[in-house]
Design an enzyme around this catalytic site. Structure first.
Site, mmCIF file in Angstrom:
data_model
loop_
_atom_site.group_PDB
_atom_site.id
_atom_site.type_symbol
_atom_site.label_atom_id
_atom_site.label_comp_id
_atom_site.label_asym_id
_atom_site.label_seq_id
_atom_site.Cartn_x
_atom_site.Cartn_y
_atom_site.Cartn_z
ATOM 1 N N LEU A 136 -9.585 -78.324 29.316
ATOM 2 C CA LEU A 136 -9.096 -77.415 28.274
ATOM 3 C C LEU A 136 -9.624 -77.813 26.898
ATOM 4 O O LEU A 136 -10.096 -76.973 26.123
ATOM 5 C CB LEU A 136 -7.566 -77.431 28.266
ATOM 6 N N HIS B 9 1.686 -65.111 31.477
ATOM 7 C CA HIS B 9 0.906 -64.035 30.866
ATOM 8 C C HIS B 9 1.421 -62.628 31.192
ATOM 9 O O HIS B 9 1.566 -61.786 30.317
ATOM 10 C CB HIS B 9 -0.564 -64.128 31.296
ATOM 11 N N LYS C 221 -13.492 -59.145 36.768
ATOM 12 C CA LYS C 221 -12.623 -59.820 35.794
ATOM 13 C C LYS C 221 -12.110 -58.732 34.865
ATOM 14 O O LYS C 221 -12.880 -58.080 34.161
ATOM 15 C CB LYS C 221 -13.458 -60.847 35.013
ATOM 16 N N LYS D 214 -7.084 -64.020 42.186
ATOM 17 C CA LYS D 214 -8.386 -64.682 42.096
ATOM 18 C C LYS D 214 -9.303 -64.065 43.152
ATOM 19 O O LYS D 214 -8.834 -63.466 44.123
ATOM 20 C CB LYS D 214 -8.246 -66.181 42.396
#
Ligand code: BG6
Length: 459
Positions: free
Chosen positions: A17, A234, A324, A319
Site C-alpha cells: 500500500l 466500499h 474493471k 474478482k
C-alpha cells in the site's frame, strides 16, 4: 534542528500500500505544493535501510514511475521493531526534536490487520499520540476488524488511548472523485433532488467489478472474501450516500448521522444471495485447501425508509470478472405516458461512473431523426477526466491531504463500521446456516445469467 508544519509517519513503509499508493500520492501532493516545504515524511520499517536505500527499494518494487528525487528531501527512513517499546520512545524523541507546538502529527498504520492493535497500543503507551493533543491523529486502513466482535475489540482499545476526534478510519472509495460527487449530483440538481425517492426510482445497482484475481494477497484475502473485503466497506458506503436523507448540513458529523440511519434500515433478501469463487482460486499460492472463501457476491437489498421503501438495491462485486468497473446505476420508472406511445421505449438511467473512467451519464428517450416513427435511447455523457485540468487526483491524495489538515468528512465513523459489520455478520451467518452454494465460475457470464434467472433483472 528545523521544525516542521506537518510530520506524517507511516508504519508499514515496505508494504504494498505504501509503495503503490501512499508514496505516489505524497509525491504528487509535494509537487503541487499541496503539502508545503515544511513537511516531513517518516517511513517506519523493520529493515535496515538508509533514506536513500529505502527509496531505491521503493523504485525497484514500483511498476509505475515515481520521482523519488522529489521525495528524498522530505523523507526519513526510521528503523523500528513494532514490538519494541524503546523504538517507539526513540521515534518520539526523533519527532519531538523536529516539531513545535504547531506541528500537525499524523500516524498512518498501513499494516496488516494482525499488527493493528499492537502498534496502536505502542503508539498510545509511548505517548506518540496523547488523547488531549488535538494536533495528533492516527489513521487505520481497512479492514477494521474481521467481524463485529473483533471490530468492537479494536475500537475499545483505540478509545482507551485516543479520542474519537483523533481516529481516522480509511475507506479509500470515499476519496474517489465521483463518490465525493454523489452528494453534489443528488442535492445540487433540482431534477435529481426531487426525483430521489421510491415514486421515481425503480432500482439502484451498485457494482464493483474487477478483472484482477487476488494477486499476491492470499494470506489476507483467504480469511476475508468479497463480503468483508468490498461490501462491508466500499459498497455499503456507496449505498449509504445514495440512500441517505437530506443532511442538516454538509459537515462531517451531519452527513454521518444520516448515513448511519440508512445502515440501520438496511436489510437484504436472502433468497437473492449468490456467492461464487473463480475457477483456479484453489490453485493460487497459499490458499487453504478446500477454501470456501467467496470471490464474488451478489444480493438484493432494501432500505426501509419512507423515501426508499420497496426499491431494490442490487449489490455486486467480484474478482476475475470480465471488466474493471465500479458504477452506480439509478434506473427511473417509466413515465405515465409511455404506454400510449405504442413503441418500445426505454427507462431513464443515471450512471455514476466511479472507475476506471470517472463520469456521469444519463440516458433519455429521443425520437429517431427522419420520417419513420421510432425512438432510440440516447446518452448524455459527461467524462470528468476529459474536462479536468491535469491529472485527476487519486483517492489517496485527497485522503492524505485531508488527514494532514484534520478534515474528517471522508473518513468513516465508528457507528458506520459497527452497523456495517452487523449486516455482514448476518449475511455470513446465513451463508453458513442456510448452506448457500458456492458457485465456481469460469466466466462472469455464467453468474450473470444465473442471477438474471433468479431475480428477473437484467444486469
Ligand atoms: C480494496 C480491496 O479495498 O479495494 C481490494 O481490498 C480491491 O481487494 C480494491 O481490489 C479495489 O479498489 P479500486 O480503487 O481499485 O476499485
Amino acid at each position: 534542528q528545523n521544525t516542521y508544519n506537518t510530520i506524517l509517519t507511516i508504519f508499514g513503509s515496505t508494504g504494498d500500500l505504501t509503495i503503490r499508493k501512499l508514496l505516489p500520492a505524497i509525491e504528487k501532493l509535494l509537487k503541487e505544493k499541496l503539502l508545503d516545504d515544511k513537511t516531513l515524511i517518516i517511513a517506519v520499517g523493520r529493515r535496515d535501510y538508509t533514506d536513500h536505500t529505502y527509496l531505491q527499494f521503493v523504485e525497484k518494487e514500483l511498476k509505475v514511475p515515481l520521482d523519488t528525487k522529489a521525495l528524498e528531501p522530505y523523507l526519513n527512513y526510521f528503523k523500528l521493531n513494532v514490538e519494541a517499546i524503546d523504538d517507539y520512545v526513540a521515534l518520539k524523541a526523533f519527532i519531538d526534536e523536529r516539531s513545535d507546538e504547531n506541528t500537525r502529527k499524523a500516524y498512518y498504520l498501513a499494516v496488516g490487520p494482525e499488527l493493528l492493535k499492537g502498534i496502536a497500543t505502542m503508539i498510545g503507551t509511548s505517548k506518540l499520540v496523547e488523547k488531549e493533543d488535538i494536533r495528533s491523529s492516527i489513521t487505520f486502513e481497512k479492514p477494521f476488524g474481521s467481524d463485529l466482535e473483533s471490530a468492537q475489540a479494536i475500537n475499545q482499545l483505540l478509545w482507551t488511548y485516543f479520542d474519537e476526534k483523533q481516529i481516522y478510519r480509511i475507506d479509500h472509495y470515499l476519496g474517489k472523485e465521483m463518490i465525493q460527487n454523489i452528494l453534489t449530483v443528488r442535492f445540487a440538481n433540482k431534477i435529481f433532488e426531487s426525483a430521489w425517492n421510491n415514486h421515481t426510482i425503480k432500482n439502484v445497482k451498485i457494482y464493483a467489478k474487477e478483472t484482477d484475481t487476488i494477486l499476491s494477497r492470499a494470506g489476507y484475502y483467504d480469511t476475508s472474501g468479497a463480503l468483508k473485503d468490498m461490501v462491508q466497506s466500499h459498497l455499503l458506503q456507496m449505498l449509504s450516500l445514495i440512500a441517505m436523507e437530506v443532511p442538516r448540513s454538509y459537515q462531517s458529523e451531519d452527513l454521518k448521522n444520516e448515513k448511519v440511519e440508512v445502515l440501520k434500515k438496511l436489510r437484504y433478501d436472502r433468497k437473492s444471495l449468490v456467492i461464487g469463487q473463480y475457477d483456479g482460486y484453489q490453485n493460487e499460492p497459499n490458499i487453504t485447501k478446500g477454501s470456501k472463501t467467496e470471490t464474488f457476491v451478489f444480493f438484493k437489498a432494501f432500505v426501509d425508509t419512507p423515501r426508499f421503501k420497496g426499491v431494490p438495491f442490487y449489490l455486486m462485486t467480484g474478482k476475475a470478472l470480465e471488466q474493471k468497473e465500479s458504477v452506480i446505476i439509478i434506473e427511473f420508472e417509466e413515465t405515465s405516458e409511455q404506454h400510449k406511445f405504442d413503441l418500445p421505449l426505454f427507462t431513464n438511467k443515471l450512471y455514476i461512473k466511479i472507475a476506471p473512467l470517472d463520469g456521469i451519464s444519463l440516458t433519455l428517450n429521443s425520437k429517431v431523426p427522419g420520417l419513420r416513427n421510432a425512438v432510440e435511447e440516447v446518452d448524455l455523457d459527461y467524462c470528468v477526466a476529459c474536462n479536468a485540468v491535469g491529472n485527476l487526483p487519486e483517492a489517496y491524495e485527497k485522503l492524505i491531504l485531508d488527514m494532514t489538515k484534520h478534515s474528517k468528512s471522508l473518513f468513516t465513523r465508528w457507528d458506520e463500521i459497527e452497523l456495517s459489520w452487523q449486516f455482514i455478520d448476518q449475511v455470513k451467518q446465513d451463508i453458513q446456516n442456510k448452506q448457500i452454494p458456492l458457485r465456481i465460475y469460469k466466466s462472469a457470464e455464467e453468474l450473470y445469467s444465473l442471477i438474471e434467472t433468479m431475480t428477473g433483472e437484467k444486469l
